[in-house]
Motif scaffolding. Structure first.
Motif, short mmCIF file in Angstrom:
data_model
loop_
_atom_site.label_atom_id
_atom_site.label_comp_id
_atom_site.label_asym_id
_atom_site.label_seq_id
_atom_site.Cartn_x
_atom_site.Cartn_y
_atom_site.Cartn_z
N VAL A 270 0.87 -1.18 0.00
CA VAL A 270 0.00 0.00 0.00
C VAL A 270 0.90 1.23 0.00
CG1 VAL A 270 -1.94 -1.10 1.20
CG2 VAL A 270 -0.14 0.03 2.53
N LYS A 271 0.30 2.37 -0.27
CA LYS A 271 1.06 3.62 -0.27
C LYS A 271 1.58 3.92 1.14
CE LYS A 271 0.55 8.56 -1.26
NZ LYS A 271 -0.40 9.64 -1.69
N THR A 272 2.81 4.39 1.23
CA THR A 272 3.36 4.80 2.52
C THR A 272 3.66 6.30 2.49
OG1 THR A 272 5.65 4.31 1.87
CG2 THR A 272 4.38 2.54 2.92
N MET A 273 3.52 6.95 3.64
CA MET A 273 3.74 8.40 3.71
C MET A 273 4.08 8.80 5.14
SD MET A 273 -0.20 9.80 3.58
CE MET A 273 -0.76 8.51 2.44
N GLU A 274 4.72 9.97 5.26
CA GLU A 274 4.91 10.57 6.57
C GLU A 274 3.81 11.60 6.76
OE1 GLU A 274 7.90 13.45 9.15
OE2 GLU A 274 8.40 12.93 7.08
N ALA A 275 3.00 11.43 7.81
CA ALA A 275 1.89 12.36 8.05
C ALA A 275 1.40 12.19 9.48
CB ALA A 275 0.75 12.11 7.07
N SER A 276 0.86 13.29 10.01
CA SER A 276 0.23 13.25 11.32
C SER A 276 -1.27 13.05 11.13
CB SER A 276 0.48 14.56 12.07
OG SER A 276 -0.15 15.64 11.39
N LEU A 277 -1.97 12.81 12.23
CA LEU A 277 -3.42 12.65 12.15
C LEU A 277 -4.07 13.91 11.60
CD1 LEU A 277 -5.96 11.01 12.75
CD2 LEU A 277 -5.90 11.89 15.09
N GLU A 278 -3.59 15.07 12.04
CA GLU A 278 -4.15 16.33 11.56
C GLU A 278 -3.95 16.50 10.04
OE1 GLU A 278 -2.09 15.95 14.07
OE2 GLU A 278 -3.31 16.46 15.82
N GLN A 279 -2.79 16.11 9.54
CA GLN A 279 -2.52 16.22 8.11
C GLN A 279 -3.39 15.28 7.29
OE1 GLN A 279 1.69 15.45 8.41
NE2 GLN A 279 2.22 17.61 8.10
N LEU A 280 -3.63 14.08 7.81
CA LEU A 280 -4.48 13.12 7.09
C LEU A 280 -5.91 13.66 6.98
CD1 LEU A 280 -3.24 9.76 8.67
CD2 LEU A 280 -2.76 10.61 6.38
N ARG A 281 -6.38 14.27 8.03
CA ARG A 281 -7.73 14.83 8.00
C ARG A 281 -7.81 16.03 7.06
NH1 ARG A 281 -8.82 14.43 14.54
NH2 ARG A 281 -9.62 12.28 14.55
N GLU A 282 -6.79 16.89 7.10
CA GLU A 282 -6.78 18.06 6.23
C GLU A 282 -6.77 17.66 4.76
OE1 GLU A 282 -3.44 20.34 7.42
OE2 GLU A 282 -4.34 21.05 9.30
N GLU A 283 -6.08 16.56 4.44
CA GLU A 283 -5.98 16.12 3.06
C GLU A 283 -7.12 15.19 2.65
OE1 GLU A 283 -2.10 14.46 2.44
OE2 GLU A 283 -1.08 16.19 3.34
N GLY A 284 -8.09 15.00 3.53
CA GLY A 284 -9.26 14.19 3.19
C GLY A 284 -9.00 12.71 3.09
N LEU A 285 -7.94 12.22 3.73
CA LEU A 285 -7.59 10.80 3.64
C LEU A 285 -8.29 10.00 4.73
CD1 LEU A 285 -3.79 11.21 2.86
CD2 LEU A 285 -5.63 10.60 1.28
N TYR A 286 -9.62 10.07 4.71
CA TYR A 286 -10.42 9.32 5.67
C TYR A 286 -11.72 8.89 5.00
CZ TYR A 286 -12.96 13.74 6.14
OH TYR A 286 -13.68 14.88 5.89
N ASN A 287 -12.43 7.98 5.65
CA ASN A 287 -13.70 7.49 5.14
C ASN A 287 -14.78 8.50 5.49
OD1 ASN A 287 -16.23 6.13 4.88
ND2 ASN A 287 -15.15 4.16 4.95
N ARG A 288 -15.36 9.15 4.49
CA ARG A 288 -16.32 10.22 4.74
C ARG A 288 -17.61 9.72 5.39
NH1 ARG A 288 -14.71 14.89 2.41
NH2 ARG A 288 -13.03 14.75 0.87
N GLU A 289 -17.89 8.42 5.29
CA GLU A 289 -19.13 7.90 5.87
C GLU A 289 -19.04 7.79 7.38
OE1 GLU A 289 -20.11 4.26 3.98
OE2 GLU A 289 -20.44 5.16 2.00
N ASN A 290 -17.89 7.37 7.89
CA ASN A 290 -17.76 7.20 9.34
C ASN A 290 -16.61 8.01 9.93
OD1 ASN A 290 -15.45 5.80 8.62
ND2 ASN A 290 -16.35 3.78 9.01
N THR A 291 -15.97 8.82 9.12
CA THR A 291 -14.82 9.68 9.50
C THR A 291 -13.63 8.89 10.02
OG1 THR A 291 -15.49 10.10 11.80
CG2 THR A 291 -16.39 11.57 10.08
N GLY A 292 -13.66 7.56 9.86
CA GLY A 292 -12.49 6.77 10.19
C GLY A 292 -11.43 6.94 9.11
N LEU A 293 -10.18 6.68 9.44
CA LEU A 293 -9.10 6.82 8.46
C LEU A 293 -9.23 5.75 7.38
CD1 LEU A 293 -6.01 7.53 10.76
CD2 LEU A 293 -7.43 9.18 9.52
N ALA A 294 -8.90 6.13 6.16
CA ALA A 294 -8.90 5.18 5.06
C ALA A 294 -7.67 4.28 5.10
CB ALA A 294 -8.98 5.91 3.72
N GLY A 295 -6.73 4.63 5.94
CA GLY A 295 -5.51 3.83 6.09
C GLY A 295 -5.14 3.72 7.55
#
Length: 348
Positions: A270-295
């Motif tokens: 899978v894709k790997t990246m350096e990011a904080s929880l805040e950055q993942l949320r800002e970039e929309g990298l989460y499941n919009r239905e339950n707001t859980g992270l997509a990764g």
């Protein structure tokens, strides 16, 4: 013995303030941004010296503890312990390093004022402690040629304990403290205090104390530890689109080391990246239905280093999809780091 202690304390004060003095030599006057407290605690077993520094604005803290044993009139440093806590966006990253005997020094000696978790500055935290309702004002006495306040804290129980503190009336800070137990007239411990404010505009006091411990092996520690927690609570791994590792606030962690960690986790396809929880949320990298992270988000926020052993604490996170905390123990065997324990510490 008293003359020897006076000489010893004088030497320690000079040594403890050496780092700050080196940085004060500048042509432009700087406003002190770091508060420093040195406490020498003498008991029948020996002497413990604790130096605490805190950046007033950033809240970085550093605590150096040296324990000395007294045997036959000789002074021997038996344990050296250092804790550095760095903050970024109010997130702490803690590094602890112990040399010598791996003994646990009580919080009453090392951090009685809860400096690392106190929102007040170092000096304000100490003043607040000694101005609390537990203390009773019992007069004034002369100390080193000036009048200081005397106050008492009494704890009842099977073995009553009395603590007497001598307070500078101008600052509210202690200059000396004595602890008595069981009605004895001789204190079981005596503490001597020194306070100062120093200039450290670059954060040298904190980064110089932590980075060298991590520069060589930190990438290997991250790879081994985070890989060891992947099998813990495997439901958090399901349907992950990426693995994000939060390494932004790790001192001494260079880009080459971070790249090594990310390349290591590419084995999960899978894709790997350096990011904080805040950055993942800002970039929309989460499941919009339950707001859980997509990764999956992995973060280590505490590293404790002993002779031949490293303990790493952190968390494995899927947002509203759940999270666990973990502790991983690494031991050095035959020149290689190996995982000897990987366990969950909490579940959310």
């Amino acid at each position: 013995m008293e003359k020897w202690l006076a000489w010893f304390l004088g030497c320690v004060v000079l040594l403890g303030s050496g780092e700050g003095n080196a940085m004060e030599q500048t042509s432009v006057p700087l406003k002190p941004n770091v508060q420093h407290m040195q406490v020498m605690t003498k008991s029948t077993d020996g002497i413990i010296i604790v130096d605490t520094w805190q950046d007033i604005q950033l809240k970085h803290s550093r605590m150096d503890t040296v324990q000395y044993g007294l045997a036959g009139g000789a002074v021997e440093a038996t344990t050296k312990h250092r804790v550095v806590v760095l903050y970024q966006n109010e997130k702490p990253f803690e590094i602890a390093h112990t040399q010598g005997k791996n003994v646990k020094i009580s919080r009453d000696i090392q951090d009685p004022y809860n400096i690392r978790n106190n929102k007040n500055s170092l000096f304000k935290a100490v003043v607040r402690w000694y101005s609390g309702a537990r203390w009773e004002r019992t007069g004034t006495v002369e100390f080193n040629g000036r009048q200081v306040l005397k106050q008492t804290y009494t704890r009842q129980g099977s073995q009553p304990a009395v603590t007497i503190a001598y307070i500078d009336p101008d600052t509210g800070l202690p200059v000396k403290e004595e602890a008595y137990t069981g009605g004895n007239s001789t204190p079981v411990t005596t503490k001597m205090y020194v306070f100062e404010e120093i200039d450290d505009p670059t954060g040298f006091l904190f980064t110089s104390a932590s980075a060298p411990l991590l520069e060589r092996d930190v990438a290997n520690w991250f790879c081994l530890a985070l890989d060891a927690v992947m099998p813990l609570d495997t439901t958090l791994n399901s349907n992950m689109n990426y693995i994000a590792v939060d390494m932004s606030d790790v001192p001494g962690f260079h880009e080459s080391g971070k790249k090594q960690v990310l390349q290591y986790f590419e084995k999960y396809k899978v894709k790997t990246m350096e990011a904080s929880l805040e950055q993942l949320r800002e970039e929309g990298l989460y499941n919009r239905e339950n707001t859980g992270l997509a990764g999956l988000l992995l973060r280590i926020n505490k590293i404790s280093i002993f002779d031949g052993q490293v303990v790493l604490n952190g968390f494995k996170h899927r947002g509203t999809g759940g999270a666990i905390g973990f502790r991983v123990v690494l031991n050095r065997k035959n020149g290689q780091w190996q995982v000897t324990e990987a366990v969950p510490t909490w579940i959310s």
